[in-house]
Design a protein around this motif. Structure first.
Motif, short mmCIF file in Angstrom:
data_model
loop_
_atom_site.label_atom_id
_atom_site.label_comp_id
_atom_site.label_asym_id
_atom_site.label_seq_id
_atom_site.Cartn_x
_atom_site.Cartn_y
_atom_site.Cartn_z
N ILE A 332 13.35 21.06 -23.91
CA ILE A 332 12.76 20.55 -22.67
C ILE A 332 11.89 21.60 -21.98
N CYS A 333 12.40 22.82 -21.84
CA CYS A 333 11.72 23.87 -21.06
C CYS A 333 10.81 24.75 -21.90
N GLY A 334 10.99 24.75 -23.21
CA GLY A 334 10.23 25.67 -24.04
C GLY A 334 11.06 26.89 -24.38
N GLU A 335 10.78 27.50 -25.50
CA GLU A 335 11.61 28.61 -25.98
C GLU A 335 11.35 29.92 -25.26
N ARG A 336 10.25 30.05 -24.52
CA ARG A 336 9.91 31.32 -23.88
C ARG A 336 10.44 31.43 -22.45
N ASN A 337 11.06 30.42 -21.95
CA ASN A 337 11.58 30.44 -20.58
C ASN A 337 13.08 30.70 -20.59
N ASP A 338 13.46 31.89 -21.07
CA ASP A 338 14.89 32.20 -21.23
C ASP A 338 15.62 32.21 -19.89
N LEU A 339 14.99 32.79 -18.87
CA LEU A 339 15.67 32.87 -17.57
C LEU A 339 15.90 31.49 -16.98
N ARG A 340 14.89 30.62 -17.07
CA ARG A 340 15.07 29.26 -16.55
C ARG A 340 16.10 28.49 -17.36
N ILE A 341 16.09 28.68 -18.65
CA ILE A 341 17.08 28.00 -19.50
C ILE A 341 18.49 28.45 -19.12
N ALA A 342 18.66 29.77 -18.92
CA ALA A 342 19.99 30.28 -18.54
C ALA A 342 20.41 29.76 -17.18
N ALA A 343 19.47 29.73 -16.21
CA ALA A 343 19.81 29.28 -14.86
C ALA A 343 20.17 27.79 -14.84
N ILE A 344 19.33 26.95 -15.48
CA ILE A 344 19.61 25.51 -15.49
C ILE A 344 20.87 25.22 -16.30
N GLY A 345 21.04 25.92 -17.42
CA GLY A 345 22.23 25.71 -18.23
C GLY A 345 23.51 26.08 -17.50
N GLN A 346 23.48 27.18 -16.76
CA GLN A 346 24.68 27.56 -16.02
C GLN A 346 24.96 26.60 -14.87
N CYS A 347 23.91 26.03 -14.28
CA CYS A 347 24.13 24.99 -13.25
C CYS A 347 24.83 23.78 -13.84
N ILE A 348 24.40 23.36 -15.05
CA ILE A 348 25.04 22.22 -15.71
C ILE A 348 26.48 22.55 -16.09
N THR A 349 26.70 23.75 -16.62
CA THR A 349 28.05 24.16 -17.00
C THR A 349 28.96 24.24 -15.79
N GLN A 350 28.45 24.78 -14.69
CA GLN A 350 29.25 24.88 -13.47
C GLN A 350 29.58 23.50 -12.93
N ALA A 351 28.63 22.56 -12.99
CA ALA A 351 28.89 21.20 -12.52
C ALA A 351 29.90 20.47 -13.41
N THR A 352 29.91 20.80 -14.70
CA THR A 352 30.85 20.16 -15.62
C THR A 352 32.26 20.71 -15.44
N ARG A 353 32.37 22.00 -15.18
CA ARG A 353 33.69 22.64 -15.02
C ARG A 353 33.72 23.38 -13.68
N PRO A 354 33.79 22.63 -12.58
CA PRO A 354 33.70 23.28 -11.26
C PRO A 354 34.90 24.14 -10.91
N ARG A 355 36.06 23.86 -11.51
CA ARG A 355 37.26 24.60 -11.13
C ARG A 355 37.58 25.76 -12.06
N SER A 356 37.25 25.62 -13.33
CA SER A 356 37.68 26.61 -14.32
C SER A 356 36.57 27.53 -14.78
N TYR A 357 35.39 27.45 -14.17
CA TYR A 357 34.26 28.25 -14.64
C TYR A 357 33.51 28.82 -13.45
N THR A 358 33.10 30.07 -13.57
CA THR A 358 32.27 30.72 -12.55
C THR A 358 31.00 31.21 -13.22
N ALA A 359 29.88 30.54 -12.92
CA ALA A 359 28.61 30.89 -13.54
C ALA A 359 28.13 32.25 -13.04
#
Length: 675
Positions: A332-359
């Motif tokens: 979706i974002c392109g392979e060169r946008n590592d920082l954006r991929i990490a930020a958006i991915g951690q937002c999704i991971t945090q929303a999926t596991r709000p209690r057991s994960y700290t992004a």
């Protein structure tokens, strides 16, 4: 006409239309009852029928009657094995068994009732327990007005179990051959566990605290509920690899139920699609389920917060994402946008596991925002949008960092020059009611050359204010001034050695060329050009605990210096402390009074750089007061400003004024020399 799906009645005035939530509640009750009833939204039901059908008490009674084949439950027997006439001096008040007071000798720990409050507290517990044992004890207590007068006795173990809402101790309960109630209790507990099992299956998209599940089971079967460790074992046995248990220091275990990838793909291939659009939606839904399953499998480190140096690396942040989610975001974002991929991915991971994960990026952003803006509204707003951690998590990080440091100087290395600075700290001074203000002594330590600050990981702790106060406590040592104290400032003779200075004429050159307005460097630039060698590095600042006392109080200043001396002895360096002018004078009084010479004999007391400059400017103004300096300065500044310049209070103006006077004198000298 519509009819009730439970009783079949058609009274239209009492029928209600089921919605999604109501039909789901009836279906859960149907599973508990082991019925075949399946409710769907839009069907009709009586309000009373639905309440009775989903009532947990009626469900348990229905299951009990089913176990007994519809026969009355006559298996219940008394838990207490005493069938004789009860006697307060001879039998335990709680279990009814024979008891004997051994006059404080160790045995079965039999004690007499000594106070009237004992009887009142037992009555309150009986009303709170509301079970068979409490009814029996309550009946005994009601037969007398004063247990102490009746010489009542009790077993200590029975008293503890009764107060903590447990059962009769096995040593004083009915023998196993007489108990016929055990199977019924086991069936009740098993049914409660089945309810927990069904609840987790119906809410597989949620995360649950283990303590909440224990409480839920306790509401269904009372004191027979499983202990947390045993419930965890039973759930692991039942779900196997489909359950994930995340443990965090100081927090309850988080339970997450997931579907394996094989099961998700199997469900997808079983589906039949009407058109291409339905197939597209199903593919997207299946991909989301696969990504969510991988997020739930992702191992997390919940013992320590990430280091600042780690947060700067994109590879570290991407490593916190499952491979499936990382590939999805790269498309979706392109392979060169590592920082954006990490930020958006951690937002999704945090929303999926709000209690057991700290992004990592989210907690880093929350701490950074708090340092810059100190706004709870800003942090909580971004947290609600899913972009950073909550304000409570940021506070937890700061309290954990303060607790883990305490009064230590982190990253200290032998050979560093450590200088302490102490001054007054004010907080919340403009409150309307004047409350919740703080005026105390703040202390910092500057270490030169600076170490690698922030390289020690901060553990995740649940710290209460009382623990933090004890950890960062500075002992108060009260100062008692001598009857007569006078300060004698002694200026020792300096042994000056003649050293050839190659830069001695630079000051004169800089003063002469300054008015020429040529593109010449300033004084700092000139010194930078002349300086050779390697700079030792920046100073690392360490914030130390504050003292909640008036900073000008003599005991507060004395306690500050004693604390610094102890720190210096702990790390093995000379104690150097800097105060502003008012505190410096009082600290000098304490050191020179003669009573604290043994404790503070090694202290090097320094006046702060700003106050030293202010004192120097004031000295020039005092010495040159009647030499015409005031009249010269009044040609540039107003008379009121000149007064502050000569006293040294207005440091910036005084510095520029003296520079102007000195430059004017140099110009006159050069003009006279060249004329």
């Amino acid at each position: 006409m519509d009819s009730c799906i439970i009783c079949g009645g058609t009274e239209a005035g009492c029928l209600l239309k089921l919605r999604e939530k109501g039909s789901r509640g009836i279906n859960i009750a149907s599973k508990k009852r082991r019925d075949t009833l399946n409710a769907i939204p839009g069907q009709s039901v009586h309000l009373d029928c639905r309440k009775n059908y989903t009532n947990p008490i009626r469900i348990n009674k229905y299951l009990k009657d089913s176990l007994n084949n519809g026969q009355p439950d006559d298996t219940s027997v008394k838990l207490l094995r005493s069938k004789d006439v009860f006697s307060f001096p001879d039998h335990c008040l709680f279990c009814g068994c024979q008891a004997k007071n051994n006059n404080l000798k160790r045995g079965n720990d039999v004690f007499p009732v000594r106070t009237h409050d004992f009887q009142a507290s037992i009555i309150d517990i009986c009303l709170e327990r509301q079970d068979e044992w409490s009814d029996t004890v309550y009946g005994r207590i009601q037969s007398v007005n004063d247990l102490h007068a009746a010489d009542a006795i009790y077993h200590q173990t029975c008293s503890v179990n009764f107060r903590t809402k447990k059962n009769v101790p096995s040593a004083f309960s009915t023998p196993s051959k007489e108990i016929k109630k055990g199977r019924r209790v086991d069936a009740k507990v098993q049914q409660a566990f089945e309810d927990i099992f069904i609840y987790l299956e119906d809410h597989e998209n949620d995360q649950h605290k283990l303590s909440d599940l224990v409480d839920r089971m306790g509401r269904l079967c009372g004191n027979e509920a499983y202990e947390p460790w045993y419930l965890k074992k039973k759930l692991q046995d039942r779900f196997g690899r489909d359950i994930i248990m995340t443990e965090s220091h100081g927090k309850s275990t988080i339970i997450t139920v997931r579907k394996a990838a094989e099961s998700i793909l199997h469900d997808f291939h079983k589906q039949k699609f009407k058109d291409a659009k339905e197939e597209e939606i199903s593919v997207i839904s299946t991909a989301a389920k696969l990504i969510k399953s991988k997020i739930q499998e992702l191992p997390t480190q919940n013992d320590f917060y990430p280091l600042p140096s780690e947060l700067e690396k994109c590879n570290y942040n991407i490593s916190h994402l499952p491979e499936h989610l990382s590939k999805f975001l790269q498309q979706i974002c392109g392979e060169r946008n590592d920082l954006r991929i990490a930020a958006i991915g951690q937002c999704i991971t945090q929303a999926t596991r709000p209690r057991s994960y700290t992004a990592p990026l989210q907690i880093g952003l929350g701490v950074q925002l708090h340092h810059h803006f100190a706004s709870r509204f800003l942090i909580d707003t971004l947290h609600n949008l899913g972009f950073c951690s909550s304000y409570s998590e940021v506070q937890r990080f700061e309290t954990s960092a303060a607790y883990s440091q305490g009064t230590d100087i982190p990253e200290y290395k032998p050979g560093q020059c450590v200088q302490f600075v102490a001054d007054n700290v004010d907080h919340n001074l403009r409150t309307i009611d004047g409350h919740n203000t703080f005026h105390g002594m703040g202390i910092i330590a500057g270490s030169t050359p600076g170490g690698d600050a922030g390289q020690t990981p901060v553990p995740k702790l649940n710290v209460v204010p009382s623990d933090l106060i004890l950890k960062g406590k500075i002992n108060i040592t009260y100062y008692k001034a001598p009857p007569k104290s006078s300060i004698k400032i002694v200026f020792p003779k300096l042994k000056l050695e003649k050293i050839e200075d190659s830069t001695k004429n630079l000051d004169m050159v800089a003063r002469i060329i300054w008015p020429l307005r040529a593109p010449t460097p300033s004084w700092s630039g000139l010194m930078h050009m002349c300086q050779t060698g390697q700079h030792p590095g920046k100073t690392t600042i360490t914030f130390l605990p504050m003292i909640d006392m008036d900073s000008s109080d003599m005991s507060c200043i004395y306690s500050t210096m004693v604390f610094i001396v102890n720190q210096a002895q702990k790390y093995g360096f000379t104690p150097i402390i800097t105060f502003d002018q008012p505190l410096y004078w009082k600290a000098l009084t304490i050191i020179n009074d003669g009573t604290t010479s043994n404790i503070l004999s090694t202290v090097i007391l320094r006046l702060g750089g700003f106050h030293a400059e202010m004192s120097f400017m004031g000295s020039i103004g005092h010495v040159m007061k009647n030499a015409g300096l005031k009249e010269v300065l009044e040609t540039v500044y107003a008379s009121n400003a000149v007064t502050h310049i000569l006293s040294g209070k207005s440091v910036a103006r005084a510095f520029r004024a003296h520079n102007l006077v000195e430059t004017a004198l140099h110009v006159l000298l050069v003009q006279k020399f060249l004329a």
